[in-house]
Scaffold this motif. Structure first.
Motif, mmCIF file in Angstrom:
data_model
loop_
_atom_site.group_PDB
_atom_site.id
_atom_site.type_symbol
_atom_site.label_atom_id
_atom_site.label_comp_id
_atom_site.label_asym_id
_atom_site.label_seq_id
_atom_site.Cartn_x
_atom_site.Cartn_y
_atom_site.Cartn_z
ATOM 1 N N LYS A 1 0.692 5.905 -2.362
ATOM 2 C CA LYS A 1 1.704 6.867 -1.921
ATOM 3 C C LYS A 1 1.176 8.300 -1.999
ATOM 4 O O LYS A 1 0.728 8.751 -3.053
ATOM 5 C CB LYS A 1 2.947 6.725 -2.791
ATOM 6 N N SER B 1 1.897 -0.431 8.447
ATOM 7 C CA SER B 1 1.547 -1.084 7.178
ATOM 8 C C SER B 1 1.449 -0.086 6.022
ATOM 9 O O SER B 1 1.537 -0.476 4.858
ATOM 10 C CB SER B 1 0.212 -1.834 7.315
ATOM 11 N N LYS B 2 1.283 1.183 6.335
ATOM 12 C CA LYS B 2 1.211 2.217 5.302
ATOM 13 C C LYS B 2 2.604 2.647 4.829
ATOM 14 O O LYS B 2 2.728 3.449 3.896
ATOM 15 C CB LYS B 2 0.445 3.442 5.823
ATOM 16 N N GLN B 3 3.649 2.126 5.508
ATOM 17 C CA GLN B 3 5.006 2.552 5.189
ATOM 18 C C GLN B 3 5.923 1.394 4.787
ATOM 19 O O GLN B 3 7.116 1.605 4.531
ATOM 20 C CB GLN B 3 5.604 3.273 6.409
ATOM 21 N N THR C 1 -1.114 -5.141 5.407
ATOM 22 C CA THR C 1 -0.444 -4.870 4.133
ATOM 23 C C THR C 1 -1.127 -5.612 2.986
ATOM 24 O O THR C 1 -1.272 -5.076 1.886
ATOM 25 C CB THR C 1 1.043 -5.287 4.221
ATOM 26 N N LYS D 1 -4.715 -3.643 1.716
ATOM 27 C CA LYS D 1 -4.719 -2.203 1.434
ATOM 28 C C LYS D 1 -4.509 -1.344 2.679
ATOM 29 O O LYS D 1 -5.069 -0.263 2.817
ATOM 30 C CB LYS D 1 -6.003 -1.797 0.712
ATOM 31 N N ALA D 2 -3.712 -1.854 3.625
ATOM 32 C CA ALA D 2 -3.346 -1.125 4.849
ATOM 33 C C ALA D 2 -4.549 -0.770 5.713
ATOM 34 O O ALA D 2 -4.550 0.237 6.421
ATOM 35 C CB ALA D 2 -2.536 0.131 4.527
ATOM 36 N N THR E 1 -0.287 2.610 11.221
ATOM 37 C CA THR E 1 0.748 3.449 10.597
ATOM 38 C C THR E 1 1.818 2.617 9.892
ATOM 39 O O THR E 1 2.218 2.936 8.782
ATOM 40 C CB THR E 1 1.431 4.356 11.645
ATOM 41 N N ASP F 1 0.777 9.943 4.879
ATOM 42 C CA ASP F 1 0.625 8.722 5.662
ATOM 43 C C ASP F 1 1.205 7.503 4.930
ATOM 44 O O ASP F 1 1.762 6.608 5.554
ATOM 45 C CB ASP F 1 -0.856 8.461 5.965
ATOM 46 N N TYR F 2 1.052 7.469 3.604
ATOM 47 C CA TYR F 2 1.554 6.355 2.787
ATOM 48 C C TYR F 2 2.910 6.749 2.207
ATOM 49 O O TYR F 2 2.990 7.520 1.242
ATOM 50 C CB TYR F 2 0.565 6.019 1.673
ATOM 51 N N PRO G 1 0.809 -1.235 0.000
ATOM 52 C CA PRO G 1 0.000 0.000 0.000
ATOM 53 C C PRO G 1 0.835 1.275 0.000
ATOM 54 O O PRO G 1 0.387 2.301 -0.498
ATOM 55 C CB PRO G 1 -0.816 -0.119 1.291
ATOM 56 N N ALA G 2 2.052 1.219 0.563
ATOM 57 C CA ALA G 2 2.909 2.409 0.577
ATOM 58 C C ALA G 2 3.207 2.879 -0.838
ATOM 59 O O ALA G 2 3.359 4.085 -1.088
ATOM 60 C CB ALA G 2 4.212 2.103 1.314
#
Length: 557
Positions: A44, A315-317, A109, A112-113, A313, A48-49, A39-40
Motif C-alpha cells: 500500500k 490487481s494492485k487495488q 494478485t 505480488k501484482a 492496475t 498505485d497500490y 498486494p494492495a
C-alpha cells in the motif's frame, strides 16, 4: 424478428454465466481465499497500490477495459448478419472473456501484482516474455492512438457532448477526494455524481462547444487529439484515487443507466431487427466470416487488452481476493451487455433493411456512428426523448469509455517502459515522469508521424488490432494455464479458449496478409508479418511450455 427476443436470450445467458459458471471457476479452479493478503495491502502506497471497495474497483476495471471497442467491433461485425455476432458475444463472454479477465486478476494478485509481461518471464520463459512485451506495446500503441481519434471525431460530430465529457473530470476529482477521505457514504456521493453527469448531458444541446474551423495551423481533429493526450499524460501520473477510480466508477454507473434506458426502450417499442440473421449479400471486398469474426469482435467477447488492465492496475487495488470474481468476471459480463446493446442498436435501430444496407456499404462501415444513430432512434421512440438528446447521451457514453481506456492505457504503457528500464538496468526509465513522456511520445509519433497533420496515424494499423489483441489474450491464458498446472488443478477451462484463439488468430493473420499483399499495402503487410511471426512463436512456446511444466509436475508427484 423482434429485438426483445435478442435482449432476453442474451441477458439471460450472461446472467446464468455469472451466477453458475463464474462460481464454479472461483471455487473449484482458482479457489479464491478470502484471507489471502493482497498486494494492495502488502505494498500500500496511496498511489498505485490502494485497497479499494469492490464496487468502485469494478467501475474502474469495467470502464477501463470497455472503451469504444465493444461498440466498434460488434457494430462492424453485424455486416455478416446479427446471428454470428450475437452467438460469439454471448458464448465468448461466458466461456472466454470471463475466465480470462478473472484469471488475469487472480494470477497477478497471487504473484505480488506483477504484470502479465513479468509473469510470462517467471512462469513460461524469458523468450516468451520478450514476445509478450512487444505485443503489449503494439496493442497499447494502437488503442491509445486510435481511441484519441474516436473521441475527437465524436466531439466534433456531437458538440453537445463536450460539456458532459469534460465536466465529468471535475466531478470525478471531487468525488475521489470525498471517497478517499471518507467524508460521506458511497451511495450518497454516487447519486450526486450521477445526477451531476446527467444534468450536464441535458445542458449539452443548449451549450454546444465547437472550435473555430482551424485552431492556428491545426485542424479541429488534431487539436482535440493533442488535448486528449495532454489530459491522459496528467491523469496517468495522478494517484489512482484522485481521478482514475472515481471517474471510472461514475462511468460504470452511467453506462448501466444508459443501457437500462436503451434496453427499456427496446421493451417499450419492440423494434424489428431489420438486419438479416446471416447476410448472404455482403458488399464486395468483405472478408470471410471465419476467422475474421473472432478478431473483429475482440472486446465484448475476449480481449487481451483486458489482461493488461487486470494485471496492470486492477490487481494492485483488490481489497480481498474473493473480490476478483465480481470485478473480473462481472466486468466481462458488463462489457458483454454493451456489445449486445450495440448489436441490437446496429441491427434494429433502422426503419428498413434498405436503410441498414445504406450504412453497411463496405466492410468497416457502421462502427460508433451506427450505434449512436440506431440507439438514439430506439430511445427516442421508446421514451419520447428528442433524438438529439438521445444521441448526446450515447455519444457521451462512448467518449467517456474511450477516455477512461486512454487514461489506463497511457498508465499501462508507462509501466511497460518502466519494466524495460528494470530489465535493461536503465535507471531514468524506471521513474514515472520520463516513462510517461516516452509513452505519450510514442503515441504522438504514431498519430502525427504516420498520420500527418490530422493525427490519425493510429488508424493505419488499426486493421491489425484484432489479431494482435487476440494473440495477447492467448499469451495471458497460457500464463494462467501454466500456473494451474503447477497447482494441480484442471486446465481444460483455460486451455480450450487458448487453443481456439491461437488457431483463429494465425488463420486471420494469413487471410489479412493476402489482402494487404493484393492491395499493395506494404506497411500493413510488414506489420502483419511481424505479428504472424510472434503468433507462431507463441504457439510453439505454448506447446513447449505446457509439455515442460506438465513433465515437471509429474516428476514431483
Amino acid at each position: 424478428m423482434n429485438a426483445i427476443m435478442l435482449m432476453v436470450v442474451g441477458l439471460g445467458g450472461l446472467a446464468l454465466g455469472y451466477i453458475f459458471y463464474s462460481r464454479f471457476i472461483a471455487e473449484k479452479i482458482y479457489q479464491l481465499d478470502p484471507d489471502f493478503r493482497t498486494p494492495a495491502h502488502e505494498f500500500k502506497d496511496g498511489v498505485d497500490y490502494v485497497p479499494t471497495n469492490r464496487l468502485v474497483l469494478w467501475g474502474h476495471h469495467f470502464t477501463s477495459v470497455a472503451g469504444a471497442a465493444p461498440i466498434v467491433g460488434p457494430a462492424v461485425a453485424v455486416i455478416w448478419g446479427w446471428g454470428p455476432a450475437f452467438v460469439w458475444v454471448i458464448l465468448g463472454t461466458i466461456f472466454f472473456a470471463g475466465i480470462h479477465d478473472f484469471g488475469a486478476i487472480w494470477a497477478s494478485t497471487r504473484n505480488k501484482a506483477k504484470s502479465m509481461g513479468a509473469l510470462t518471464g517467471d512462469v513460461v520463459s524469458a523468450r516468451a516474455r520478450s514476445i509478450f512485451m512487444i505485443v503489449i506495446f503494439l496493442v497499447l500503441l494502437m488503442v491509445n492512438a486510435v481511441f484519441a481519434v474516436v473521441i475527437s471525431n465524436l466531439l466534433i460530430a456531437y458538440p453537445s457532448a463536450v460539456l458532459a465529457v469534460w465536466g465529468t473530470i471535475i466531478v470525478a476529482s471531487i468525488i475521489g477526494v470525498i471517497i478517499y477521505q471518507q467524508y460521506t457514504s458511497l451511495p450518497l456521493v454516487t447519486v450526486v455524481g450521477v445526477l451531476s453527469l446527467y444534468l450536464m448531458v441535458g445542458m449539452g444541446p443548449v451549450v454546444p462547444f465547437e472550435f473555430p474551423e482551424m485552431v492556428g495551423p491545426l485542424s479541429n481533429s488534431a487539436t482535440w487529439i493533442l488535448i486528449l493526450f495532454a489530459y491522459a499524460f496528467i491523469a496517468s501520473l495522478l494517484p489512482v484515487w484522485v481521478l482514475l477510480q472515481p471517474r471510472d466508477y461514475i462511468n460504470g454507473i452511467q453506462l448501466f443507466i444508459a443501457l437500462g434506458v436503451l434496453y427499456g426502450a427496446v421493451l417499450l417499442t419492440g423494434p424489428t431487427v431489420v438486419a438479416p440473421m446471416f447476410n448472404t449479400d455482403v458488399p464486395a471486398g468483405t472478408p470471410s466470416l471465419i476467422p475474421l469474426l473472432f478478431v473483429t469482435i475482440a472486446c465484448g467477447a475476449i480481449s487481451g487488452f483486458h489482461g493488461l488492465v487486470a494485471s496492470g492496475t486492477t490487481s494492485k487495488q483488490i481489497n480481498r481476493e474473493t473480490d476478483a470474481r465480481f470485478v473480473g468476471y462481472f466486468g466481462s459480463v458488463g462489457e458483454g451487455t454493451l456489445a449486445l446493446a450495440t448489436i441490437i442498436a446496429a441491427s434494429a435501430g433502422f426503419a428498413t433493411l434498405g436503410d441498414w444496407q445504406a450504412i453497411y456499404t463496405s466492410f468497416g462501415a457502421g462502427g460508433v456512428e451506427a450505434f449512436v444513430a440506431g440507439g438514439a432512434r430506439i430511445i427516442s421512440q421508446g421514451w419520447g426523448m428528442s433524438e438529439e438528446v438521445a444521441a448526446t447521451l450515447l455519444a457521451v457514453m462512448a467518449c467517456l469509455f474511450a477516455g477512461t481506456t486512454m487514461d489506463t492505457g497511457i498508465r499501462l504503457q508507462r509501466y511497460i517502459f518502466q519494466e524495460w528500464g528494470q530489465i535493461y538496468n536503465i535507471g531514468w526509465m524506471r521513474r514515472n515522469l520520463p516513462a510517461t513522456v516516452l509513452a505519450v511520445g510514442a503515441c504522438l509519433l504514431l498519430a502525427f508521424g504516420a498520420g500527418g497533420a490530422e493525427g490519425a496515424g493510429g488508424m493505419l494499423i488499426w486493421p491489425l488490432f484484432g489479431t494482435t489483441n487476440q494473440l495477447l489474450a492467448g499469451l495471458t491464458l497460457l500464463v494462467i494455464t501454466v500456473i494451474l498446472i503447477h497447482k494441480g488443478r484442471p486446465i481444460i477451462y483455460t486451455l480450450a479458449p487458448l487453443l481456439f484463439l491461437l488457431v483463429m488468430t494465425i488463420f486471420a493473420l494469413l487471410v489479412q496478409l493476402r489482402t494487404f499483399f493484393e492491395a499493395g499495402d506494404w506497411f500493413l503487410f510488414a506489420v502483419d508479418v511481424l505479428v504472424l511471426v510472434a503468433a507462431i512463436l507463441v504457439a510453439l512456446e505454448c506447446a513447449a511450455s505446457l509439455r515442460r511444466h506438465s513433465a515437471e509436475v509429474r516428476r514431483q508427484s
